[in-house]
Design a protein around this motif. Sequence first.
Motif, mmCIF file in Angstrom:
data_model
loop_
_atom_site.group_PDB
_atom_site.id
_atom_site.type_symbol
_atom_site.label_atom_id
_atom_site.label_comp_id
_atom_site.label_asym_id
_atom_site.label_seq_id
_atom_site.Cartn_x
_atom_site.Cartn_y
_atom_site.Cartn_z
ATOM 1 N N HIS A 145 44.929 51.501 36.071
ATOM 2 C CA HIS A 145 45.278 50.075 36.112
ATOM 3 C C HIS A 145 46.156 49.775 37.328
ATOM 4 C CE1 HIS A 145 46.649 46.134 34.902
ATOM 5 N NE2 HIS A 145 47.840 46.555 34.556
ATOM 6 N N PHE A 146 47.133 50.632 37.579
ATOM 7 C CA PHE A 146 47.996 50.414 38.740
ATOM 8 C C PHE A 146 47.174 50.422 40.023
ATOM 9 C CE2 PHE A 146 50.465 51.870 42.334
ATOM 10 C CZ PHE A 146 51.531 50.984 42.313
ATOM 11 N N ASN A 147 46.351 51.459 40.195
ATOM 12 C CA ASN A 147 45.595 51.612 41.440
ATOM 13 C C ASN A 147 44.491 50.577 41.624
ATOM 14 O OD1 ASN A 147 46.616 54.014 42.986
ATOM 15 N ND2 ASN A 147 46.443 54.877 40.943
ATOM 16 N N GLU A 148 43.882 50.138 40.541
ATOM 17 C CA GLU A 148 42.759 49.208 40.640
ATOM 18 C C GLU A 148 43.149 47.740 40.496
ATOM 19 O OE1 GLU A 148 39.833 50.446 37.781
ATOM 20 O OE2 GLU A 148 39.421 52.319 38.852
ATOM 21 N N THR A 149 44.257 47.458 39.838
ATOM 22 C CA THR A 149 44.618 46.068 39.546
ATOM 23 C C THR A 149 45.953 45.663 40.175
ATOM 24 O OG1 THR A 149 43.464 46.265 37.429
ATOM 25 C CG2 THR A 149 44.918 44.370 37.693
ATOM 26 N N LEU A 150 47.008 46.371 39.807
ATOM 27 C CA LEU A 150 48.342 45.961 40.244
ATOM 28 C C LEU A 150 48.562 46.162 41.742
ATOM 29 C CD1 LEU A 150 50.373 47.398 37.240
ATOM 30 C CD2 LEU A 150 49.441 45.083 37.518
ATOM 31 N N LEU A 151 48.250 47.348 42.237
ATOM 32 C CA LEU A 151 48.470 47.649 43.656
ATOM 33 C C LEU A 151 47.714 46.700 44.584
ATOM 34 C CD1 LEU A 151 49.712 49.408 45.878
ATOM 35 C CD2 LEU A 151 47.830 51.030 45.527
ATOM 36 N N LYS A 175 41.804 46.618 26.704
ATOM 37 C CA LYS A 175 41.314 48.000 26.639
ATOM 38 C C LYS A 175 42.212 48.883 25.775
ATOM 39 C CE LYS A 175 38.840 50.147 29.979
ATOM 40 N NZ LYS A 175 38.553 50.752 31.273
ATOM 41 N N ILE A 176 43.494 48.558 25.725
ATOM 42 C CA ILE A 176 44.411 49.372 24.924
ATOM 43 C C ILE A 176 44.752 48.708 23.590
ATOM 44 C CG2 ILE A 176 45.387 50.558 26.912
ATOM 45 C CD1 ILE A 176 47.882 48.760 26.572
ATOM 46 N N GLY A 177 44.002 47.692 23.215
ATOM 47 C CA GLY A 177 44.203 47.085 21.910
ATOM 48 C C GLY A 177 44.939 45.766 21.906
ATOM 49 N N GLY A 178 45.122 45.173 23.063
ATOM 50 C CA GLY A 178 45.785 43.872 23.144
ATOM 51 C C GLY A 178 47.265 43.982 23.447
ATOM 52 N N ARG A 179 47.827 42.862 23.842
ATOM 53 C CA ARG A 179 49.238 42.801 24.236
ATOM 54 C C ARG A 179 50.171 43.286 23.124
ATOM 55 N NH1 ARG A 179 52.398 40.571 28.183
ATOM 56 N NH2 ARG A 179 50.769 39.599 29.391
ATOM 57 N N HIS A 184 43.858 37.806 39.257
ATOM 58 C CA HIS A 184 44.741 38.931 38.934
ATOM 59 C C HIS A 184 45.137 38.876 37.457
ATOM 60 C CE1 HIS A 184 48.044 41.788 39.059
ATOM 61 N NE2 HIS A 184 48.795 40.861 38.510
ATOM 62 N N VAL A 185 45.536 37.718 36.997
ATOM 63 C CA VAL A 185 45.951 37.557 35.602
ATOM 64 C C VAL A 185 44.803 37.927 34.659
ATOM 65 C CG1 VAL A 185 46.703 35.890 33.853
ATOM 66 C CG2 VAL A 185 47.745 35.871 36.140
ATOM 67 N N LYS A 186 43.603 37.521 34.981
ATOM 68 C CA LYS A 186 42.435 37.863 34.153
ATOM 69 C C LYS A 186 42.210 39.374 34.116
ATOM 70 C CE LYS A 186 39.893 33.574 34.896
ATOM 71 N NZ LYS A 186 38.731 32.956 35.572
ATOM 72 N N ARG A 187 42.354 40.030 35.273
ATOM 73 C CA ARG A 187 42.170 41.486 35.315
ATOM 74 C C ARG A 187 43.230 42.200 34.468
ATOM 75 N NH1 ARG A 187 41.053 40.191 40.712
ATOM 76 N NH2 ARG A 187 43.124 40.830 41.378
ATOM 77 N N VAL A 188 44.472 41.723 34.528
ATOM 78 C CA VAL A 188 45.545 42.322 33.730
ATOM 79 C C VAL A 188 45.261 42.128 32.241
ATOM 80 C CG1 VAL A 188 48.000 42.141 33.130
ATOM 81 C CG2 VAL A 188 47.297 42.151 35.539
ATOM 82 N N GLN A 189 44.863 40.935 31.854
ATOM 83 C CA GLN A 189 44.555 40.669 30.448
ATOM 84 C C GLN A 189 43.404 41.536 29.958
ATOM 85 O OE1 GLN A 189 44.046 36.418 30.596
ATOM 86 N NE2 GLN A 189 46.225 36.034 30.248
#
Length: 120
Positions: A21-27, A87-91, A77-82
């Motif tokens: 997630h860090f490498n594909e989305t956040l970074l 993937k991990i079961g929601g916020r 970006h926000v959509k990708r984070v959501q």
Amino acid sequence: MIYRRKMYKVAPNILDEFNKHFNETLLPSQLKYGARLVGRWMTKENEGAIDIFAIWEYDSYDDYEIIENKVKSDEEHVKRVQKRFQKIGGREKLNEVFFNIDQDFIETTVPIDKTILSQK
């Protein structure tokens, strides 16, 4: 120059997904708006947790705030984070795998030309 130290304490079972997630989305989003990553490191598992931290460089605290506002306002970006949260079961599941998230701002105590950062 200021540096932001972003720190996470995570469950080992989320490590691979979080690094992805860090490498594909956040970074990419941070770099897109001008943040400069110095590096990102992690510890070995200790008592059921792994510490991860990143150091980011900014010209000033004002520049940091401008960049953060741009990232948070980027709808894609926000959509990708959501999507990653899902993937991990929601916020609501985040507290089960992220034990702590924190950040602070640090300043160097030696001249930059005495560090590897001067080789940019």
